[in-house]
Design an enzyme around this catalytic site. Sequence first.
Site, PDB file in Angstrom:
ATOM      1  N   TYR A  11       0.851  -1.192   0.000  1.00  0.00           N
ATOM      2  CA  TYR A  11       0.000   0.000   0.000  1.00  0.00           C
ATOM      3  C   TYR A  11       0.893   1.252   0.000  1.00  0.00           C
ATOM      4  O   TYR A  11       1.243   1.816   1.034  1.00  0.00           O
ATOM      5  CB  TYR A  11      -0.970   0.009   1.185  1.00  0.00           C
ATOM      6  CG  TYR A  11      -2.003  -1.100   1.115  1.00  0.00           C
ATOM      7  CD1 TYR A  11      -2.230  -1.799  -0.071  1.00  0.00           C
ATOM      8  CD2 TYR A  11      -2.761  -1.455   2.230  1.00  0.00           C
ATOM      9  CE1 TYR A  11      -3.162  -2.821  -0.146  1.00  0.00           C
ATOM     10  CE2 TYR A  11      -3.705  -2.476   2.164  1.00  0.00           C
ATOM     11  CZ  TYR A  11      -3.893  -3.152   0.971  1.00  0.00           C
ATOM     12  OH  TYR A  11      -4.820  -4.169   0.912  1.00  0.00           O
ATOM     13  N   LEU A  63     -17.460  -1.965   0.443  1.00  0.00           N
ATOM     14  CA  LEU A  63     -18.417  -0.951  -0.030  1.00  0.00           C
ATOM     15  C   LEU A  63     -18.333  -0.777  -1.545  1.00  0.00           C
ATOM     16  O   LEU A  63     -18.937   0.129  -2.104  1.00  0.00           O
ATOM     17  CB  LEU A  63     -18.141   0.381   0.684  1.00  0.00           C
ATOM     18  CG  LEU A  63     -18.166   0.282   2.220  1.00  0.00           C
ATOM     19  CD1 LEU A  63     -17.755   1.606   2.865  1.00  0.00           C
ATOM     20  CD2 LEU A  63     -19.543  -0.148   2.712  1.00  0.00           C
ATOM     21  N   GLY A  64     -17.556  -1.620  -2.180  1.00  0.00           N
ATOM     22  CA  GLY A  64     -17.442  -1.553  -3.642  1.00  0.00           C
ATOM     23  C   GLY A  64     -16.150  -0.950  -4.128  1.00  0.00           C
ATOM     24  O   GLY A  64     -15.939  -0.789  -5.330  1.00  0.00           O
TER      25      GLY A  64
HETATM   26  N1  LIG Z   1      -6.500  -8.317   0.003  1.00  0.00           N
HETATM   27  C1  LIG Z   1      -6.645  -7.586  -1.066  1.00  0.00           C
HETATM   28  O1  LIG Z   1      -6.291  -7.976  -2.198  1.00  0.00           O
HETATM   29  C2  LIG Z   1      -7.266  -6.236  -0.942  1.00  0.00           C
HETATM   30  C3  LIG Z   1      -7.649  -5.507  -2.068  1.00  0.00           C
HETATM   31  C4  LIG Z   1      -8.240  -4.272  -1.882  1.00  0.00           C
HETATM   32  C5  LIG Z   1      -8.442  -3.780  -0.599  1.00  0.00           C
HETATM   33  N2  LIG Z   1      -8.030  -4.497   0.486  1.00  0.00           N
HETATM   34  C6  LIG Z   1      -8.238  -4.018   1.882  1.00  0.00           C
HETATM   35  O2  LIG Z   1      -9.614  -3.803   2.075  1.00  0.00           O
HETATM   36  C7  LIG Z   1      -9.827  -2.475   2.551  1.00  0.00           C
HETATM   37  C8  LIG Z   1     -11.166  -1.955   2.096  1.00  0.00           C
HETATM   38  O3  LIG Z   1     -11.249  -1.914   0.687  1.00  0.00           O
HETATM   39  P1  LIG Z   1     -11.182  -0.522  -0.137  1.00  0.00           P
HETATM   40  O4  LIG Z   1     -10.586   0.509   0.717  1.00  0.00           O
HETATM   41  O5  LIG Z   1     -10.564  -0.877  -1.434  1.00  0.00           O
HETATM   42  O6  LIG Z   1     -12.690  -0.235  -0.480  1.00  0.00           O
HETATM   43  P2  LIG Z   1     -14.022   0.059   0.359  1.00  0.00           P
HETATM   44  O7  LIG Z   1     -13.805  -0.222   1.786  1.00  0.00           O
HETATM   45  O8  LIG Z   1     -15.111  -0.660  -0.330  1.00  0.00           O
HETATM   46  O9  LIG Z   1     -14.216   1.601   0.095  1.00  0.00           O
HETATM   47  C9  LIG Z   1     -13.322   2.546   0.643  1.00  0.00           C
HETATM   48  C10 LIG Z   1     -13.924   3.920   0.546  1.00  0.00           C
HETATM   49  O10 LIG Z   1     -15.186   3.911   1.180  1.00  0.00           O
HETATM   50  C11 LIG Z   1     -15.431   5.173   1.711  1.00  0.00           C
HETATM   51  N3  LIG Z   1     -16.236   4.932   2.937  1.00  0.00           N
HETATM   52  C12 LIG Z   1     -15.878   4.191   3.989  1.00  0.00           C
HETATM   53  N4  LIG Z   1     -16.866   4.157   4.916  1.00  0.00           N
HETATM   54  C13 LIG Z   1     -17.866   4.926   4.412  1.00  0.00           C
HETATM   55  C14 LIG Z   1     -19.124   5.315   4.904  1.00  0.00           C
HETATM   56  N5  LIG Z   1     -19.571   4.869   6.089  1.00  0.00           N
HETATM   57  N6  LIG Z   1     -19.890   6.131   4.135  1.00  0.00           N
HETATM   58  C15 LIG Z   1     -19.447   6.567   2.919  1.00  0.00           C
HETATM   59  N7  LIG Z   1     -18.243   6.241   2.404  1.00  0.00           N
HETATM   60  C16 LIG Z   1     -17.463   5.423   3.145  1.00  0.00           C
HETATM   61  C17 LIG Z   1     -14.095   5.782   2.056  1.00  0.00           C
HETATM   62  O11 LIG Z   1     -14.140   7.141   1.703  1.00  0.00           O
HETATM   63  P3  LIG Z   1     -13.100   8.241   2.253  1.00  0.00           P
HETATM   64  O12 LIG Z   1     -11.789   7.880   1.584  1.00  0.00           O
HETATM   65  O13 LIG Z   1     -13.693   9.503   1.771  1.00  0.00           O
HETATM   66  O14 LIG Z   1     -13.006   8.080   3.716  1.00  0.00           O
HETATM   67  C18 LIG Z   1     -13.097   4.941   1.282  1.00  0.00           C
HETATM   68  O15 LIG Z   1     -12.304   5.656   0.363  1.00  0.00           O
HETATM   69  C19 LIG Z   1      -8.632  -1.702   1.973  1.00  0.00           C
HETATM   70  O16 LIG Z   1      -8.463  -0.465   2.597  1.00  0.00           O
HETATM   71  C20 LIG Z   1      -7.541  -2.702   2.183  1.00  0.00           C
HETATM   72  O17 LIG Z   1      -7.112  -2.664   3.539  1.00  0.00           O
HETATM   73  C21 LIG Z   1      -7.465  -5.710   0.324  1.00  0.00           C
END
Ligand SMILES: NC(=O)c1ccc[n+]([C@@H]2O[C@H](COP(=O)([O-])OP(=O)(O)OC[C@H]3O[C@@H](n4cnc5c(N)ncnc54)[C@H](OP(=O)(O)O)[C@@H]3O)[C@@H](O)[C@H]2O)c1
Length: 287
Positions: A53, A210-211
């Site tokens: 990251y 959350l997509g």
């Molecule tokens: N293992 C893997 O291959 C892999 C791949 C991808 C991700 N991950 C992990 O999974 C975690 C989550 O996935 P992600 O970050 O890709 O996507 P996500 O959690 O689906 O979406 C992240 C976004 O959601 C917004 N958000 C969060 N809570 C919210 C709420 N209550 N209301 C409105 N918006 C909200 C945030 O906005 P703001 O930025 O404005 O706060 C953030 O940028 C990552 O951070 C990472 O640690 C792992």
Amino acid sequence: MRTRRIGDLGVGAIGLGGMPMSIEGRPDEQRSIATIHAALDAGVTLIDTADAYHLHADEVGHNESLIARALAGYGGDTSDVLVATKGGHLRPGDGSWTKDGSPEHLKQACDASLKRLGVEAIGLYQFHRPDPRVPYEESIGALRDLLDAGKIRHAGISNANPDQIRQAGDILGGRLVSVQNQFSPAFRSSEAELELCAQMGIAFLPWSPLGGISKAGELGSRFAPFAEVAKAHEVSPQQVCLAWMLAKAPVVIPIPGSSRPETILDSVKAVDLELTPEELGRLDAAG
Ligand SMILES: NC(=O)c1ccc[n+]([C@@H]2O[C@H](COP(=O)([O-])OP(=O)(O)OC[C@H]3O[C@@H](n4cnc5c(N)ncnc54)[C@H](OP(=O)(O)O)[C@@H]3O)[C@@H](O)[C@H]2O)c1
């Protein structure tokens, strides 16, 4: 916050995903630290990160170092915080994500993560993604060696299918504690892995719940039932989404990403949001 189990550890049932604070579109450090501190204030005790990251080639582990600084600068007790990191992905700096699942790389990567996190043993170390050039048993064998050497306290895998989950469980001799796969209203194909984890008593950590970073804000407009249920409970569609996941099985621990205190503070409230069987059925059907 209500807790759930990862191996022998109890963690808050909603974790914090660190990725948005270190990749494309990341905020400044001050806002990231405020986000992590807000999460800790709200009872978050699981923070998900990875050495990959980061944005530029010369800042491997940007997110791990950020989390280490945030924990060191937090006024309260952080002894019960589980930082879950990963190895096996690389970012050469051109925006791509490459893989190296060789035991040599994983062992070096783990040593580097240990230094950045400033710990004697990593609380949860996850193999980020299967590398088609390396037999899976060799990558998982490296995790077993790291456990045996005491460099990691718990081992997990990510982006794994049911056969790989069973194989990793066998190789690790029952010491596989978590599986982290993509799962969200838009991406449901990990339901089989979620069910298998529930049967095996292994924590299931939905990633991009959350997509994903660019689509999370549109969850309610993309999936109307999530917006309707949210309206009925006077909460956000994102909170409904996380509550829906938590209701799927006691092993589910979502790790929504955040780069602002407001969003993680909204997400953690999902732990106390009770949805009716009728609502859960409508959300299940909203594909
Ligand atoms: N293992 C893997 O291959 C892999 C791949 C991808 C991700 N991950 C992990 O999974 C975690 C989550 O996935 P992600 O970050 O890709 O996507 P996500 O959690 O689906 O979406 C992240 C976004 O959601 C917004 N958000 C969060 N809570 C919210 C709420 N209550 N209301 C409105 N918006 C909200 C945030 O906005 P703001 O930025 O404005 O706060 C953030 O940028 C990552 O951070 C990472 O640690 C792992």
